[in-house]
Design a protein around this motif. Structure first.
Motif, PDB file in Angstrom:
ATOM      1  N   SER A  24       0.918  -1.340   0.179  1.00 32.34           N
ATOM      2  CA  SER A  24      -0.204   0.365  -0.015  1.00 32.34           C
ATOM      3  C   SER A  24       1.210   1.211   0.025  1.00 32.34           C
ATOM      4  O   SER A  24       0.398   2.634   0.375  1.00 32.34           O
ATOM      5  CB  SER A  24      -0.648  -0.278   1.506  1.00 32.34           C
ATOM      6  N   VAL A  25       2.256   1.275  -0.573  1.00 32.72           N
ATOM      7  CA  VAL A  25       2.766   2.051  -0.319  1.00 32.72           C
ATOM      8  C   VAL A  25       2.285   3.321  -1.124  1.00 32.72           C
ATOM      9  O   VAL A  25       2.706   4.465  -0.521  1.00 32.72           O
ATOM     10  CB  VAL A  25       4.444   1.582  -0.261  1.00 32.72           C
ATOM     11  N   THR A  26       2.350   2.959  -2.406  1.00 31.37           N
ATOM     12  CA  THR A  26       1.936   3.925  -2.944  1.00 31.37           C
ATOM     13  C   THR A  26       0.395   4.926  -2.861  1.00 31.37           C
ATOM     14  O   THR A  26       0.530   6.159  -2.989  1.00 31.37           O
ATOM     15  CB  THR A  26       1.906   3.609  -4.395  1.00 31.37           C
ATOM     16  N   VAL A  27      -0.006   3.798  -2.538  1.00 30.05           N
ATOM     17  CA  VAL A  27      -1.542   4.258  -1.739  1.00 30.05           C
ATOM     18  C   VAL A  27      -1.281   5.662  -1.085  1.00 30.05           C
ATOM     19  O   VAL A  27      -2.158   6.550  -0.358  1.00 30.05           O
ATOM     20  CB  VAL A  27      -2.417   3.511  -2.023  1.00 30.05           C
ATOM     21  N   SER A  28      -0.404   5.203   0.078  1.00 32.57           N
ATOM     22  CA  SER A  28      -0.879   5.632   1.268  1.00 32.57           C
ATOM     23  C   SER A  28       0.893   7.225   1.292  1.00 32.57           C
ATOM     24  O   SER A  28       0.603   8.316   1.551  1.00 32.57           O
ATOM     25  CB  SER A  28       0.723   5.110   2.405  1.00 32.57           C
ATOM     26  N   HIS A  29       1.029   6.913   0.015  1.00 33.77           N
ATOM     27  CA  HIS A  29       2.014   8.350  -0.384  1.00 33.77           C
ATOM     28  C   HIS A  29       1.115   9.413  -0.957  1.00 33.77           C
ATOM     29  O   HIS A  29       1.109  10.940  -0.718  1.00 33.77           O
ATOM     30  CB  HIS A  29       2.734   7.953  -1.199  1.00 33.77           C
ATOM     31  N   THR A  30       0.017   9.264  -1.287  1.00 36.02           N
ATOM     32  CA  THR A  30      -0.738  10.381  -2.185  1.00 36.02           C
ATOM     33  C   THR A  30      -1.117  10.838  -0.696  1.00 36.02           C
ATOM     34  O   THR A  30      -2.166  11.764  -0.894  1.00 36.02           O
ATOM     35  CB  THR A  30      -2.402   9.388  -2.662  1.00 36.02           C
ATOM     36  N   LEU A  31      -1.332  10.725   0.881  1.00 37.01           N
ATOM     37  CA  LEU A  31      -1.995  10.755   2.632  1.00 37.01           C
ATOM     38  C   LEU A  31      -0.962  12.431   2.654  1.00 37.01           C
ATOM     39  O   LEU A  31      -1.091  12.526   3.449  1.00 37.01           O
ATOM     40  CB  LEU A  31      -2.867  10.073   3.295  1.00 37.01           C
ATOM     41  N   VAL A  32       0.170  11.925   1.938  1.00 36.20           N
ATOM     42  CA  VAL A  32       1.113  13.011   2.512  1.00 36.20           C
ATOM     43  C   VAL A  32       0.578  14.416   2.912  1.00 36.20           C
ATOM     44  O   VAL A  32       1.107  15.111   4.077  1.00 36.20           O
ATOM     45  CB  VAL A  32       2.586  12.768   1.702  1.00 36.20           C
ATOM     46  N   GLY A  33       0.526  15.103   2.294  1.00 37.27           N
ATOM     47  CA  GLY A  33      -0.353  16.053   1.918  1.00 37.27           C
ATOM     48  C   GLY A  33      -1.665  16.382   3.012  1.00 37.27           C
ATOM     49  O   GLY A  33      -2.198  17.695   3.196  1.00 37.27           O
ATOM     50  N   ALA A  34      -2.444  15.599   3.250  1.00 33.63           N
ATOM     51  CA  ALA A  34      -3.613  15.532   4.120  1.00 33.63           C
ATOM     52  C   ALA A  34      -3.346  15.513   5.825  1.00 33.63           C
ATOM     53  O   ALA A  34      -2.647  14.847   5.920  1.00 33.63           O
ATOM     54  CB  ALA A  34      -4.102  14.070   3.721  1.00 33.63           C
ATOM     55  N   PRO A  35      -4.739  16.273   6.129  1.00 33.65           N
ATOM     56  CA  PRO A  35      -5.114  16.280   7.089  1.00 33.65           C
ATOM     57  C   PRO A  35      -5.090  14.921   8.005  1.00 33.65           C
ATOM     58  O   PRO A  35      -5.547  14.169   8.181  1.00 33.65           O
ATOM     59  CB  PRO A  35      -6.172  17.422   7.644  1.00 33.65           C
ATOM     60  N   LEU A  36      -3.291  15.284   9.230  1.00 31.34           N
ATOM     61  CA  LEU A  36      -3.082  13.581   9.342  1.00 31.34           C
ATOM     62  C   LEU A  36      -4.574  13.078  10.043  1.00 31.34           C
ATOM     63  O   LEU A  36      -5.199  11.299   9.936  1.00 31.34           O
ATOM     64  CB  LEU A  36      -2.267  13.359  10.767  1.00 31.34           C
TER      65      LEU A  36
END
Length: 322
Positions: A24-36
């Protein structure tokens, strides 16, 4: 207590769960800039609903926690879900992602010693020999990086939280089953993260998510949370936390494979070496064996049992947000 067996059938759910986490690394990378906090709260809330629906359809029985069980389940939510995500995010501000990943790679060693202690038996010699090999292979796959003292502290916290995600489940798995432990830990984490999100990010944070990020949250909620959690805890209950801990080495293997397929580059020689070492460690630690009589203890732990060490869904070398 008898040492849990570790047949391939019992290990398979955990293997699939760790493969889902690592891939899921690629999917998780899309959330780097999202409010944690807000994003993770939505993820865990959605996963709770998914698990409740599946449990209803499959007839899985969910029990209400009682007494100290609330503490163990809340411990999973606080450490393994909430604090782990905080440690990863804050840690990479002081250390390269590989540093956090290397710390988390030490989990097989921690679980190999502390897990049997909670299960009231002696650690398996086979697991204790294999755990450092799996750890070394994971370190080679993940790589290393620079850090400062604060980064080291966050990395150690991530390690403790990663181990706690499994260890805190051991006392409640027998009564609540993997379904019950997953549901209760996830909804508790959703409530905690929602409160943190409201205080730190505000109610407008949801509006910041893009369509791609919403899709990523849905994917993580279904496969990396609802499905992977139940699969993982199924193996922990059947095979024991020590042997299950070795399977965490599958996550970096899956991450490296996905990185190659998605075009991030061909693995370097050190990564190939790490993959080979990881596979050797997994084979050595998980192969069937007869349990020596001296490794099985009664309800009380032997005085010689090693105490648990003091503490324990990303691009490759970055721990996937659980």
């Amino acid at each position: 207590m008898n040492t849990p067996s570790a047949s391939f059938t019992q290990l398979l759910p955990g293997m699939v769960g760790m493969a889902l986490v690592g891939s899921s690394v690629t999917v998780s990378h899309t959330l780097v800039g999202a409010p944690l906090f807000t994003t993770q709260a939505v993820r865990y809330a959605a996963a709770t609903v998914i698990l409740l629906v599946i449990a209803r359809l499959t007839g899985a029985r969910l029990l209400r926690p009682r007494g100290r069980e609330w503490l163990w389940l809340a411990g999973i939510a606080v450490t393994g879900l909430v604090l782990f995500n905080v440690a990863v995010v804050r840690g990479v501000a002081h250390a390269e992602p590989a540093v956090i990943a290397v710390a988390v790679a030490c989990v097989p060693v921690v679980l190999g010693v502390a897990g049997p202690f909670l299960e009231r038996r002696r650690p398996s010699r086979q697991v204790l020999w294999a755990a450092p090999v799996v750890m070394a292979g994971a370190v080679l796959v993940e790589g290393t990086g620079r850090t400062d003292a604060v980064g080291v502290a966050w990395a150690m916290l991530a390690l403790g939280c990663e181990a706690a995600f499994t260890l805190f489940a051991v006392p409640v798995l027998r009564r609540h089953s993997p379904w019950g432990v997953s549901v209760h830990a996830i909804w508790l984490a959703a409530v905690m993260l929602a409160a943190l999100g409201a205080m730190r990010e505000g109610p407008s944070a949801l509006g910041e998510l893009t369509g791609l990020q919403w899709a990523a949250v849905g994917y993580l909620a279904l496969l990396v949370t609802a499905v992977a959690f139940v699969l993982w805890y199924s193996t922990v209950r059947a095979a024991g936390s020590g042997r299950a801990g070795l399977l965490t080495g599958i996550a970096p293997l899956a991450a490296a494979a996905v990185g190659t397929v998605t075009g991030s580059g061909t693995p370097s020689p050190s990564v190939w070496l790490g993959i080979a070492v990881l596979i050797l460690g997994l084979i050595g630690g998980l192969r069937p064996r007869d349990v020596p009589a001296e490794e099985v203890t009664g309800p009380a732990c032997s005085a010689t049992t090693a105490p648990p060490p003091t503490s324990a869904r990303r691009r490759r070398s970055t721990p996937v947000r659980r």
